[in-house]
Design an enzyme around this catalytic site. Structure first.
Site, short mmCIF file in Angstrom:
data_model
loop_
_atom_site.label_atom_id
_atom_site.label_comp_id
_atom_site.label_asym_id
_atom_site.label_seq_id
_atom_site.Cartn_x
_atom_site.Cartn_y
_atom_site.Cartn_z
N ASN A 108 46.15 40.81 34.65
CA ASN A 108 45.23 40.06 35.35
C ASN A 108 44.02 40.52 36.27
O ASN A 108 44.38 41.02 36.66
CB ASN A 108 46.14 38.70 35.35
CG ASN A 108 46.26 39.05 37.51
OD1 ASN A 108 45.11 38.68 38.37
ND2 ASN A 108 47.14 39.93 37.85
N PHE A 112 41.69 35.39 42.96
CA PHE A 112 42.10 34.78 44.01
C PHE A 112 41.12 33.45 43.59
O PHE A 112 40.99 32.86 45.33
CB PHE A 112 41.60 35.37 45.70
CG PHE A 112 42.37 36.86 45.80
CD1 PHE A 112 44.34 36.92 45.54
CD2 PHE A 112 42.00 37.55 46.98
CE1 PHE A 112 44.22 37.77 45.88
CE2 PHE A 112 42.88 38.27 47.87
CZ PHE A 112 43.94 38.99 47.03
N SER A 170 45.85 43.36 45.68
CA SER A 170 45.42 42.98 44.67
C SER A 170 44.15 43.80 43.54
O SER A 170 43.13 44.53 45.00
CB SER A 170 44.33 41.53 44.63
OG SER A 170 43.89 41.12 43.64
N ASN A 172 41.71 42.53 42.62
CA ASN A 172 40.76 42.01 41.36
C ASN A 172 39.76 42.00 42.75
O ASN A 172 38.71 40.94 42.30
CB ASN A 172 41.75 41.21 40.99
CG ASN A 172 42.42 41.59 39.44
OD1 ASN A 172 42.14 42.91 39.03
ND2 ASN A 172 43.45 41.14 39.75
N THR A 173 40.11 42.34 43.34
CA THR A 173 39.06 42.16 45.16
C THR A 173 38.45 42.93 45.38
O THR A 173 39.51 44.43 45.64
CB THR A 173 39.57 41.03 46.22
OG1 THR A 173 39.94 40.20 45.81
CG2 THR A 173 38.80 40.53 47.32
N LYS A 208 52.05 43.58 51.41
CA LYS A 208 52.49 43.75 49.78
C LYS A 208 51.56 44.86 49.64
O LYS A 208 50.27 44.89 49.70
CB LYS A 208 51.90 41.90 49.45
CG LYS A 208 51.88 42.08 47.92
CD LYS A 208 51.84 41.26 47.36
CE LYS A 208 52.61 41.56 45.99
NZ LYS A 208 52.74 39.63 45.12
N ASN A 237 52.63 45.08 44.26
CA ASN A 237 51.89 44.13 43.31
C ASN A 237 51.72 44.71 42.04
O ASN A 237 52.38 45.62 41.69
CB ASN A 237 50.17 44.13 43.99
CG ASN A 237 49.60 42.79 44.25
OD1 ASN A 237 49.82 42.38 43.02
ND2 ASN A 237 48.90 42.45 45.10
C1 FMN Z 1 49.07 36.15 37.06
C2 FMN Z 1 48.99 36.41 37.92
C3 FMN Z 1 48.55 35.91 39.10
C4 FMN Z 1 49.23 37.04 40.45
N1 FMN Z 1 48.29 36.70 41.34
C5 FMN Z 1 48.10 36.98 42.51
C6 FMN Z 1 47.97 36.23 44.09
O1 FMN Z 1 47.08 36.06 43.97
N2 FMN Z 1 48.92 37.30 45.06
C7 FMN Z 1 49.64 38.61 45.00
O2 FMN Z 1 50.10 38.91 46.16
N3 FMN Z 1 50.00 39.18 43.78
C8 FMN Z 1 49.42 38.27 42.45
N4 FMN Z 1 50.15 38.18 41.78
C9 FMN Z 1 51.55 39.79 41.63
C10 FMN Z 1 52.48 39.12 41.57
O3 FMN Z 1 52.84 38.47 42.73
C11 FMN Z 1 53.75 40.34 41.40
O4 FMN Z 1 53.37 41.87 42.26
C12 FMN Z 1 53.53 41.57 40.02
O5 FMN Z 1 53.16 40.46 38.92
C13 FMN Z 1 54.49 41.89 39.61
O6 FMN Z 1 55.50 41.47 39.66
P1 FMN Z 1 56.11 40.82 37.75
O7 FMN Z 1 56.69 41.96 37.10
O8 FMN Z 1 57.48 40.10 38.15
O9 FMN Z 1 55.45 40.11 37.72
C14 FMN Z 1 49.69 38.26 40.05
C15 FMN Z 1 50.52 37.96 39.02
C16 FMN Z 1 50.49 37.50 37.80
C17 FMN Z 1 51.29 38.09 36.54
#
Ligand code: FMN
Length: 348
Positions: A108, A112, A170, A172-173, A208, A237
């Protein structure tokens, strides 16, 4: 209906559409769906709070804090909402979420998108809090001072939740991950600690972290965590690396990779942090959890609490019950009397 059948339908939808349908669905249904009592062995006390089980919802799923009450009802032990920024923002242009089905992964680059502090704060204030809630905060993309944005969010949210998660990871910022550098991190943590002291806030601050960091960075971050007496760590993350072994054709999309492909890296980072901070700083382990065994690996690596997002996308809400059941069985099989006893046994 079997979730595999539902999932094969969902896989045909645009991932963001599927996500907003899931949010609408959760908003409008009455739960309790799965009113099961958690096994006693899964109970854990962290920062003076009793979690009935360690499985939490990771940030990013409930960005605008619309459904966290339903998340508790689905059997999660806690939920983290956000990332929330001071002002509303759209995020990056679409498409910006990609399902890598062959790899059980997601990339992704959302950036935000969220409704902003004021609207989300009112929403949280009007919902009765019936579980353990974390609020994940970040800066606006076009912010003049990113540190001021974190401070503003802390001020507004600290008394509405069980912990605040400061998201510096993140991908993406642009340049957000620069907060992993010594000078920037110190300045950020000192400003947030100042506002916490001024407000006489008892709300713990979690940080994080990115999985794409090296050992020197880990040592430096640990020093700061201990110096500023932070409440905990969220590890990790999404990753901008780890693309080589992926099978899906979208593997080179720009953004953060999540799911089983980051599991090992995330476990390694947890082990490295745990070796330094030991039990002084609780770790929330996240990255590739989709089964009891993957949850157990993170506990043994050093996580006291866990979160998932991508596993929920691929396996559906029933996965929570399955993870809890398998995790309880694994702990008993190996002779642990409690979850706490198993924390970090592979890192000592
Ligand atoms: C579509 C998507 C959006 C996410 N948005 C955020 C976010 O806004 N803030 C954040 O700290 N992590 C965000 N994450 C990261 C997740 O919180 C997590 O740290 C990461 O996906 C690893 O866990 P997973 O393998 O169980 O998905 C996002 C992940 C995904 C897949």
């Amino acid at each position: 209906m079997n979730y595999q059948i539902i999932n094969s339908f969902i896989n045909k939808l645009d991932p963001e559409l599927a996500h907003s349908l899931a949010i609408q669905f959760l908003k409008n249904i009455y739960i309790p769906l799965f009113p099961s009592k958690d096994d006693e062995i899964l109970k854990i006390n962290i920062l003076g709070k009793e979690f009935s089980n360690p499985i939490g919802l990771a940030a990013g799923f409930d960005k605008n804090a619309e459904v966290y009450d339903k998340i508790f009802a689905l059997g999660f032990g806690f939920a983290e909402v956000g990332t929330i920024t001071p002002r509303p923002q759209e995020g990056n242009p679409k498409p910006r979420v990609f399902r890598l089905i062959e790899d059980k992964a997601i990339i992704n680059r959302l950036g935000f998108p969220n409704q902003g502090l004021t609207k989300i704060k009112t929403r949280i204030e009007t919902k009765k809090l019936e579980g353990i809630l974390g609020i994940n905060i970040g800066p606006n993309k076009d912010s003049v001072s990113r540190i001021d944005d974190y401070v503003e969010c802390f001020k507004n949210f600290h008394n509405l939740c069980s912990y605040i998660c400061v998201n510096i990871s993140s991908p993406n910022t642009e340049n957000l991950r620069n907060f992993h550098q010594q000078e920037n991190l110190k300045k950020l943590l000192s400003e947030i600690s100042n506002i916490k002291n001024t407000l006489n806030s008892k709300t713990p601050i979690f940080l994080k972290i990115s999985p794409d960091i090296d050992d020197d960075n880990i040592v430096m971050i640990c020093k700061n965590i201990l110096e500023f007496n932070l409440g905990g760590l969220v590890l990790t993350n999404t990753s901008i690396k780890l693309r080589d072994n992926l099978l899906s054709k979208q593997k080179d999309e720009i953004g953060g990779l999540s799911g089983t492909s980051i599991k090992e890296t995330s476990n390694l980072i947890i082990k490295k942090f745990f070796k330094i901070v030991k039990r002084k700083v609780p770790i929330i382990g996240v990255g590739g959890i989709d089964s009891g065994i993957s949850a157990y690996e993170k506990i043994r690596a050093g996580a006291s609490l866990l979160q998932l997002y991508t596993g929920l996308v691929y396996k559906g809400p029933f996965v929570i019950r399955a993870i809890k059941q398998e995790l309880a069985e694994l702990l008993k099989r190996d002779g642990f009397a409690s979850l706490q006893e198993a924390v970090g046994v592979d890192s000592e």
